[in-house]
Design an enzyme around this catalytic site. Structure first.
Site, short mmCIF file in Angstrom:
data_model
loop_
_atom_site.label_atom_id
_atom_site.label_comp_id
_atom_site.label_asym_id
_atom_site.label_seq_id
_atom_site.Cartn_x
_atom_site.Cartn_y
_atom_site.Cartn_z
N ASP A 261 21.39 -49.58 -42.09
CA ASP A 261 20.11 -49.38 -41.17
C ASP A 261 19.98 -47.85 -41.09
OD1 ASP A 261 17.78 -50.31 -39.26
OD2 ASP A 261 19.27 -48.98 -37.97
N GLU A 298 18.39 -48.60 -46.05
CA GLU A 298 16.98 -48.26 -45.37
C GLU A 298 16.67 -46.93 -45.28
OE1 GLU A 298 14.20 -49.44 -41.63
OE2 GLU A 298 16.11 -49.13 -41.35
#
Length: 605
Positions: A261, A298
């Site tokens: 993330d 990401e």
């Protein structure tokens, strides 16, 4: 690193008892206190801030806390928190009777990813509910599911990004054994598991890690406060913590890939960035086990260094989410160009995304107020993951509206075609395949009233510029969560059934088409007409020519091809089988009229 390699943290059960490894560099004394017993296990101080002990006293099922200089806290590397983030840790045996020895992870270019949230995917809100849906996902055409974060978070409902025990599988989902069962069952259906992990911050409730050591640094700021300490004093223990977590998911849970993330928020000026160390740890495991594992980030920086090999001082990630493909696609489809969408100009930018993945490759960004991005030349298509919606782009809207609430069925089919027929790795967000009517909103389940009110206030502030009479749903309310749980009975009715049939056929088309299976953007030539809102995709592979025409406008558009060959229609979003008004006929001249919000692919005869 010059420090001894730390493979395991917390309490690990072994044949001759249990071994305890804890990092607490400032502590003077450390004990392990078993709940309900007077016995304390004394830990011995080791090098570099570590404390160790081997014992026959601790057994599977025992609950415990560590006592540092008289104060007791849960284990930061706890493997199970059955009573939640404020309760004691519990000793678990992570061994499992795996049946997946013959499972082979597909090449990344062959992934068809399905992102899901365990709590809202099914009515049972747990891993077993997801296991029950594996035959459905297999039939749909999915071969990889991306599971949103499962590290223990406060309460029973959360997106997962507020986790505070990264090693502990969320108890309300079923805990560690249940997740192992999900992975094993997925592999039995030839479905890979991609797990979303969060190494850039801890959640705001139940974070006891700072009591053990400097897990955070004031050197950098992040959207969540102080940054995780990857390069300041005593950062060795924090880095070990993350690397041990990476190894645990691969070794103890047989996870096939990690989605890291917000990798851009990993602040680290070390000679070896933490992502590079994660790559090295993963490579070591791959070499040891002779299995494939992938790392996907990401990252919103459009920085190719994240994908460059270690030999070029890159971070050597296998893949990256490409938000810019999504943004350009949404604007091309008629979405409002506000907020960060203001940087995108529809058709022209979508055409660039088809060809280059990144839209911003060095030009000036008005939204960011700077020149931004790098060139992606030489990076294979399989390095990029694209989508028409995901948890962020849906859930970060005030009302959590899905595409089904914002676009017509015709446009939804066209957007899906743009993703699935791209030279990248496609990803679906749970429920999009049947045009689910349930929203995906932001929800939490905190216990601290001040924090709850702060979250409510922050959510309202975030959307005050929208100047709408609608109010942001209360993130703490049970109803905000339950409204997001997928309604699986929708699949059996009308337009939902037609959309599901469309997605099943579209994924089969992707898998059976010899050109799309290459996931090779060097095969693709892109042309576009901004005035007509039309993109023409020409794929050439060996002696085959395939042409796709995507009309994002609200009017029929006449397309003129330079090539006057005859073409056979092989895909048509307007086919009546899934609710369209077509079909479009085969192409036997250089011109063709394409209805509004329609995409069609032709193969040269």
């Amino acid at each position: 690193m010059n420090t001894p390699k730390i493979n395991y943290l917390g309490v690990r059960t072994e044949a001759d008892g249990a071994h305890i490894s804890l990092w607490a560099p400032s502590a003077k004394t450390v004990h392990c206190q078993i709940e309900g017993q007077d016995t304390r296990i004394t830990l011995n101080q080791s090098k570099y801030g570590y404390w160790e002990a081997s014992t026959h006293v601790l057994k599977v099922g025992d609950q415990y806390r560590f006592v540092l200089d008289g104060d007791a806290y849960a284990d930061p590397a706890s493997y199970y928190q059955p009573e939640g983030v404020h309760g004691p840790s519990e000793v678990v045996d992570l061994s499992f009777a795996w049946t997946d020895a013959k499972y082979e992870v597909p090449a990344l270019k062959d992934f068809i990813i399905y992102e899901l949230h365990i709590g809202t995917f099914t009515q049972t809100h747990d891993f077993q509910g997801t296991i029950d849906k594996l035959p459905y996902l297999k039939k749909l055409g999915i071969n990889a599911i991306e599971v949103m974060p499962i590290g223990q978070f406060p309460g029973e409902r959360n997106w997962g990004y507020d986790g505070v025990f990264p090693f502990a599988v969320q108890a309300s989902y079923g805990g560690p054994k249940a997740f192992q069962q999900l992975v094993d069952a997925a592999h039995a259906h030839d479905i890979a598991i991609v797990l979303d992990v969060v190494y850039n911050h801890f959640g705001p409730e139940g974070n006891y890690a700072p009591h053990y050591g400097p897990y955070f640094t004031e050197k950098y700021g992040t959207p969540w406060g102080s940054a995780i300490n990857f390069d300041d004093a005593h950062s060795n223990g924090v880095r070990d913590f993350v690397l041990a977590n990476v190894r645990m998911w691969f070794e103890d849970f047989h996870v096939d890939a990690l989605r890291i993330d917000a990798a851009h928020a990993l602040k680290d000026s070390s000679a070896s960035h933490i992502l590079q160390d994660i790559r090295k740890e993963t490579n070591a495991w791959i070499s040891e086990q002779e299995t494939k594992h992938y790392l996907i980030v990401e990252c919103d920086l459009n920085d190719r260094r994240y994908l460059e090999p270690l030999e070029k001082n890159g971070y050597a990630m296998d893949g990256q989410w490409v938000d810019e493909f999504h943004h350009a696609l949404r604007v091309a489809a008629g979405g409002k160009p506000d907020g960060y969408y203001a940087d995108f100009h529809g058709i022209a930018d979508l055409a660039k995304a088809f060809q280059h993945a990144y839209v911003y490759t060095g030009q000036y960004s008005e939204h960011r107020q700077k020149f931004f991005g790098s060139d992606s030349t030489g990076l294979a298509g399989e390095r990029f993951v694209v989508f028409s919606q995901n948890h962020d782009q849906t859930g970060n809207r005030m009302l959590g509206e899905r595409s089904s609430m914002l676009f017509s069925s015709d446009m939804q089919r066209l957007m899906a075609l743009a993703v699935i027929a791209s030279p990248y790795v496609p990803m679906l967000f749970m429920g999009e395949e049947w045009s689910a009517s349930t929203p995906f909103q932001y929800f939490v389940h905190h216990s601290d009233e001040e924090l709850i009110e702060a979250v409510r206030k922050g959510r309202k502030e975030e959307f005050k510029s929208f100047h709408t009479e609608a109010e942001a749903p209360d993130p703490q309310a049970q109803s905000t969560f339950t409204d997001c749980v997928l309604n699986w009975t929708e699949q059996d009715s009308g337009s939902h059934r037609q959309m599901l049939a469309y997605y099943e056929a579209l994924l089969a088309f992707r898998k059976s088409n010899s050109i799309l299976r290459q996931v090779d953007r060097s095969l693709l030539t892109v042309q576009y007409d901004e005035a007509k809102s039309v993109i023409v995709l020409s794929y050439t592979f060996e002696d085959q020519l395939m042409v796709g025409m995507l009309n994002f406008s609200t009017d029929a558009q006449v397309i003129t091809l330079d090539n006057a060959h005859s073409f056979e229609r092989i895909w048509d979003t307007s086919d009546p089988a899934w609710g369209g008004s077509g079909p479009i006929q085969d192409l036997f001249s250089s011109q063709l009229s394409i209805p509004p919000a329609t995409g069609v692919f032709f193969q040269q005869l």
